[in-house]
Design a protein around this motif. Structure first.
Motif, short mmCIF file in Angstrom:
data_model
loop_
_atom_site.label_atom_id
_atom_site.label_comp_id
_atom_site.label_asym_id
_atom_site.label_seq_id
_atom_site.Cartn_x
_atom_site.Cartn_y
_atom_site.Cartn_z
N MET A 151 -3.38 -2.44 -5.99
CA MET A 151 -4.50 -2.87 -5.15
C MET A 151 -4.95 -4.28 -5.50
N ASN A 152 -4.88 -4.63 -6.79
CA ASN A 152 -5.16 -6.01 -7.19
C ASN A 152 -4.19 -6.95 -6.51
N VAL B 15 0.83 -1.21 0.00
CA VAL B 15 0.00 0.00 0.00
C VAL B 15 0.87 1.26 0.00
N MET C 285 -2.55 -6.48 -3.73
CA MET C 285 -2.78 -6.54 -2.29
C MET C 285 -3.92 -7.49 -1.95
N VAL C 286 -5.02 -7.39 -2.70
CA VAL C 286 -6.16 -8.28 -2.45
C VAL C 286 -5.76 -9.74 -2.72
N THR D 139 1.33 3.66 -3.20
CA THR D 139 0.87 5.04 -3.05
C THR D 139 1.93 6.01 -3.57
N VAL E 276 -5.00 7.90 -7.87
CA VAL E 276 -5.80 6.67 -7.75
C VAL E 276 -6.41 6.24 -9.08
N PHE F 75 -1.75 2.24 -9.47
CA PHE F 75 -2.54 2.09 -8.26
C PHE F 75 -3.49 0.90 -8.38
N ALA F 76 -4.13 0.76 -9.54
CA ALA F 76 -5.07 -0.35 -9.74
C ALA F 76 -4.35 -1.69 -9.65
#
Length: 448
Positions: A309-310, A59, A312-313, A63, A300, A305-306
């Motif tokens: 986040m993918n 994250v 991280m999930v 960022t 974002v 960023f996309a």
């Protein structure tokens, strides 16, 4: 009966990785969490350790990278690199992994690679180089940087007084043996990987994404020419701020005495590198946006960023599932591996390799198996030469750096294969493992 249950659990874990990989996106995370549910509620395993630090590092780094992209810094870096790569475009397969290895070697953690992987992917894509080639080796190189880093937890474990430290092995011995071994291994893997797979323009997945408009090579080319001809005047300041953040991470990783310290229960405790990375990268994001005159809203909206986040999930579910399975059956694996190594001591490197797959940690693998190696009478120098074998967790493609690399490659060439284990990192991983151990043995033969 116990063996059957463990095999059944392993089959379920691999099947869910397969399904998640085929679904794509956050599918790995979702189906990984299905695996956690099955292992805990049906098989009664204790939930493994949540990969909180890894997720928070992603994250914070993402960022900062997304802020850099919003300020035009990522395009600025890619534009600078593209000028050189037009003359020697094939060198990204060498330069990308070597830079990643150096960063991780100095910082003592593979998680610094998260800031480099998107840049390597963009350079390769815009230079029409198959991103899988540099991305696969760079991901493995990040792990190799740990087994040779003077500040990594794994190195600290191997030279501790209760392991090899009291047997004449010092930090300099680890560095002398492992650094050249890793460097040569990366160069060999890069050479081989440079000839793997179809050229990017001929890859079916890349062609599909171009056809569907996911990737527009003509637009990317025009944007690159425009960036090189008319760079964002504020972008270079954003790049300088980003590099300052990375430099601070490297400095804190190299000189632990510079890290903040606190007194806890009468003992002095220094701030750990995960927290250092999280604080520095997230805080420096503000400076990147400020000097780059960029908007938070734009950060974002970018693909960096996309993708982050993918990742991280995906890591949330898949890494938790792996940790739950392996730690839930750890005593079974340890007893069986110990028996094999007792009968065949020369297979100790193989045992290290497979134990690292189960533990997802070089330091934990060292702590678990090295006492056994010492007890079996394996020479301390040979144990140091075998050190790179603890990087075997690339074998199953659910380690955070691998998941991140797959998500950062927007061409789809870096991927998990139809049979899960035939993924992009397998060849580079085995080459670097064999070569680094072999070179390590050569070093101890001629220098000791």
């Amino acid at each position: 009966m116990v063996t059957f249950l463990i095999i059944l659990q392993l089959f379920i874990v691999l099947a869910l990785i397969f399904i998640g990989a085929r679904v794509g996106g956050i599918g790995l995370g979702i189906y990984g969490m299905v695996g956690v549910f099955i292992l805990v509620f049906i098989f009664g395993l204790k939930p493994g350790k949540l990969p909180i630090d890894v997720m928070l590092i992603i994250v914070s780094v993402i960022t900062a990278a997304a802020s850099l992209q919003a300020a035009g810094g990522l395009d600025y870096l890619v534009g600078l690199a593209a000028k050189f790569l037009r003359r020697h475009p094939e060198h990204i397969t060498y330069y990308g992994p070597l830079v990643t290895w150096l960063f991780c070697l100095v910082a003592g953690t593979a998680h610094t690679s998260y800031s480099l992987l998107p840049i390597i992917s963009e350079i390769a894509t815009n230079s029409k180089i198959r991103p899988e080639r540099p991305m696969s080796v760079a991901t493995i190189a990040a792990s190799l940087g740990i087994t040779g880093s003077p500040v990594s937890a794994a190195t600290a474990a191997i030279i501790s007084t209760d392991l090899l430290g009291c047997r004449g092995i010092e930090l300099k011995d680890v560095l002398i043996i492992c650094i050249p071994a890793s460097l040569i291994a990366i160069l060999v893997a890069s050479f081989v990987q440079n000839h793997v797979g179809k050229e990017l323009v001929d890859d079916p997945e890349y062609q599909r994404r171009v056809k569907e408009g996911v990737i527009n090579p003509e637009q990317d080319s025009k944007q690159m020419e425009q960036i090189e001809a008319h760079p964002n005047p504020h972008a270079k300041y954003a790049v300088m701020a980003f590099l300052m953040a990375v430099l601070l991470v490297v400095i804190f990783g190299s000189v632990p005495s510079l890290r903040p310290s606190f007194v806890v229960d009468g003992e002095t405790v220094r701030m750990g590198m995960p927290e250092i990375i999280e604080v520095v990268m997230m805080a420096m994001s503000a400076l990147i946006l400020l000097v780059g005159k960029a908007k938070v809203q734009d950060a974002v909206k970018g693909n960096v960023f996309a993708a982050g986040m993918n990742a991280m999930v995906s890591i949330f579910g898949i890494a938790w599932m792996g940790d739950t399975f392996f730690n839930g059956n750890l005593s079974f694996f340890k007893s069986h591996i110990a028996g094999i190594v007792t009968q065949y001591p020369f297979l100790f490197a193989v045992a290290l390799f497979f134990m690292s797959i189960m533990l997802f940690s070089q330091a934990a693998t060292v702590r678990t198996l090295y006492p056994l190696g010492i007890g079996l009478g394996i020479t301390p120098l040979a144990l140091v030469a075998m050190f790179p074998a603890v990087n075997g967790y690339f074998f199953i493609p659910n380690y955070p750096t691998e998941v991140a690399a797959i998500n950062f490659d927007r061409t789809g060439t870096t991927r998990i294969g139809r049979y899960v284990l035939n993924h992009s990192f397998q060849l580079a991983g085995f080459i670097t493992t064999f070569v680094s151990i072999g070179v390590g043995y050569l070093v101890i033969t001629f220098l000791y």
